[in-house]
Every structure is written in structure tokens, then in C-alpha cells.
Design a protein around this motif. Structure first.
Motif, PDB file in Angstrom:
ATOM      1  N   ASP A   1      -8.866  -4.877  -1.021  1.00 39.31           N
ATOM      2  CA  ASP A   1      -8.765  -5.701  -0.700  1.00 39.31           C
ATOM      3  C   ASP A   1      -9.360  -6.511  -0.150  1.00 39.31           C
ATOM      4  O   ASP A   1     -10.610  -7.158   0.832  1.00 39.31           O
ATOM      5  CB  ASP A   1      -7.617  -6.054   0.791  1.00 39.31           C
ATOM      6  CG  ASP A   1      -7.063  -7.638   0.663  1.00 39.31           C
ATOM      7  OD1 ASP A   1      -7.713  -8.654   0.264  1.00 39.31           O
ATOM      8  OD2 ASP A   1      -5.955  -7.181   1.625  1.00 39.31           O
TER       9      ASP A   1
ATOM     10  N   ASN B   1      -2.571   2.587  -4.703  1.00 40.34           N
ATOM     11  CA  ASN B   1      -1.755   2.185  -4.969  1.00 40.34           C
ATOM     12  C   ASN B   1      -0.981   3.098  -6.198  1.00 40.34           C
ATOM     13  O   ASN B   1      -1.095   4.477  -5.830  1.00 40.34           O
ATOM     14  CB  ASN B   1      -2.679   1.302  -6.312  1.00 40.34           C
ATOM     15  CG  ASN B   1      -2.789   1.632  -7.670  1.00 40.34           C
ATOM     16  OD1 ASN B   1      -2.694   3.096  -7.209  1.00 40.34           O
ATOM     17  ND2 ASN B   1      -3.291   1.141  -8.572  1.00 40.34           N
ATOM     18  N   GLU B   2       0.124   2.355  -6.353  1.00 40.73           N
ATOM     19  CA  GLU B   2       1.666   3.456  -7.034  1.00 40.73           C
ATOM     20  C   GLU B   2       0.771   4.787  -8.017  1.00 40.73           C
ATOM     21  O   GLU B   2       1.341   5.441  -7.901  1.00 40.73           O
ATOM     22  CB  GLU B   2       2.316   2.619  -7.514  1.00 40.73           C
ATOM     23  CG  GLU B   2       2.429   2.112  -8.109  1.00 40.73           C
ATOM     24  CD  GLU B   2       1.492   0.197  -8.107  1.00 40.73           C
ATOM     25  OE1 GLU B   2       1.569  -0.424  -9.892  1.00 40.73           O
ATOM     26  OE2 GLU B   2       1.153   0.296  -7.299  1.00 40.73           O
ATOM     27  N   HIS B   3      -0.226   4.587  -8.237  1.00 46.24           N
ATOM     28  CA  HIS B   3      -1.192   5.018  -9.966  1.00 46.24           C
ATOM     29  C   HIS B   3      -1.875   6.741  -8.385  1.00 46.24           C
ATOM     30  O   HIS B   3      -2.213   7.126  -9.191  1.00 46.24           O
ATOM     31  CB  HIS B   3      -1.449   4.619 -10.755  1.00 46.24           C
ATOM     32  CG  HIS B   3      -0.439   3.421 -10.762  1.00 46.24           C
ATOM     33  ND1 HIS B   3       0.541   3.887 -12.037  1.00 46.24           N
ATOM     34  CD2 HIS B   3      -0.146   2.564 -11.271  1.00 46.24           C
ATOM     35  CE1 HIS B   3       1.229   2.783 -12.415  1.00 46.24           C
ATOM     36  NE2 HIS B   3       0.363   2.195 -12.282  1.00 46.24           N
TER      37      HIS B   3
ATOM     38  N   SER C   1      -6.756   1.154  -0.256  1.00 48.28           N
ATOM     39  CA  SER C   1      -5.460   1.596   0.161  1.00 48.28           C
ATOM     40  C   SER C   1      -5.661   2.673  -1.261  1.00 48.28           C
ATOM     41  O   SER C   1      -5.960   2.160  -2.192  1.00 48.28           O
ATOM     42  CB  SER C   1      -4.713   0.694   0.141  1.00 48.28           C
ATOM     43  OG  SER C   1      -4.169  -0.209  -0.604  1.00 48.28           O
TER      44      SER C   1
ATOM     45  N   GLU D   1      -7.773   0.674  -4.610  1.00 43.47           N
ATOM     46  CA  GLU D   1      -7.811  -0.604  -4.398  1.00 43.47           C
ATOM     47  C   GLU D   1      -8.527  -0.992  -3.429  1.00 43.47           C
ATOM     48  O   GLU D   1      -8.228  -0.643  -2.598  1.00 43.47           O
ATOM     49  CB  GLU D   1      -6.258  -1.101  -4.510  1.00 43.47           C
ATOM     50  CG  GLU D   1      -5.799  -1.280  -6.264  1.00 43.47           C
ATOM     51  CD  GLU D   1      -4.805  -1.448  -6.459  1.00 43.47           C
ATOM     52  OE1 GLU D   1      -3.577  -2.244  -5.388  1.00 43.47           O
ATOM     53  OE2 GLU D   1      -3.704  -2.196  -7.699  1.00 43.47           O
TER      54      GLU D   1
END
Length: 158
Positions: A54, A46-48, A44, A52
Motif C-alpha cells: 500500500d 493478497n488472495e494469491h 500484506s 502487495e
């Protein structure tokens, strides 16, 4: 969905920490190709805007590795929790200006590694997982925090 994994456990790893916020020509460009390639929902953004993984969902099929246009995703041994979260090959001053947590190739990690597992190549620290003992001294001593303990034990989890 539970997926049976093979031993030794491996997972995809993204060599970018997002500290550049898109100013680094070597980092994640948030294109989403890796997200689309993963059939297990393990990747996925991330906010940046940085990919990322899992590790619990990743089966190390390598689909995201093959699709990454920046070439910053690789498969790593999950037992080795120490990793360089940077792909910036620029020299020190330029790397510093591009990212607040980039590797600058200073060589401190290489000098402190008792196992000889780290080499600085093209201004970037590279860990040879075959030799790394996961002691984390390189992560603790890295002045730019480009080397992480992925468990969050020796360094802050990011």
C-alpha cells in the motif's frame, strides 16, 4: 496513521503478479517475512499469496526489501507508474509453462521504448526509472501483460 514522506516519493514494489500460483521458483513464496518486517502495515498478502504494498502507508524504509528471501521487492519511484511485475528469468518456453503472465524476454518492450529505458537482461525486462517517461507503450504492447501501468490507466490494474 499519517506518515510524513520525503520527496521524491518512493515505495516498495513487489516484482511478482501471482500468475504462477506458486509454480515459479522466482516469484513470491508467501512466507510473510515482508509483512512481519513492515512496521507501518503497508505490506500484506493478497488472495494469491503474493505480497502487495500500500503506497499510501509505505515510507520506503526498505525493511521488506532486506527481508524478502526471493529478492523480488525493491524500492521504486512512485512517480513512475510503469513496472515489470515479474521476476522470472527462465527462457521463453519454460517461463510460459511456469506462469500465464510471465516475462519471456521477447524484447518488444525494449524495441518500442523511445527513451531507451528498458533492457532485457537474463530473459527479463528491466526498466531503468531514471530514463522511463511513463508513456506506457511497453505495457500496452507487452504480449504477456508482465508490464503494468500501476495506475490502471493503460493496463488493467492488478
Amino acid at each position: 496513521m499519517a506518515v510524513k514522506k520525503r520527496f521524491p516519493y518512493r515505495a516498495a514494489f513487489v516484482a511478482c503478479n501471482g500468475g504462477c500460483r506458486a509454480d515459479c521458483p522466482y516469484g513470491c513464496i508467501a512466507c510473510g517475512a515482508c509483512v512481519d518486517a513492515c512496521k507501518f502495515g503497508a505490506v500484506s498478502l493478497n488472495e494469491h499469496g503474493v505480497a502487495e504494498v500500500d503506497e499510501d502507508k509505505c515510507i520506503a524504509c526498505g525493511a521488506c526489501v532486506r527481508k524478502c528471501p526471493q529478492g523480488i521487492i525493491s524500492l521504486h519511484d512512485c512517480a513512475n507508474s510503469i513496472a515489470v511485475k515479474c521476476a522470472n528469468k527462465a527462457a521463453g518456453k519454460e517461463a510460459r509453462s511456469q506462469c500465464e503472465v510471465s516475462c519471456i524476454g521477447c524484447g518488444i518492450c525494449e524495441k518500442i521504448c523511445t527513451a531507451g529505458a528498458i533492457k532485457v537482461t537474463e530473459n527479463l525486462s528491466v526498466i531503468d526509472e531514471r530514463y522511463c517517461l511513463s508513456c506506457g507503450q511497453c505495457a500496452v504492447k507487452c504480449p504477456r501483460h508482465a508490464i503494468y501501468d500501476l495506475r490502471g490507466v493503460l493496463t488493467e490494474k492488478r
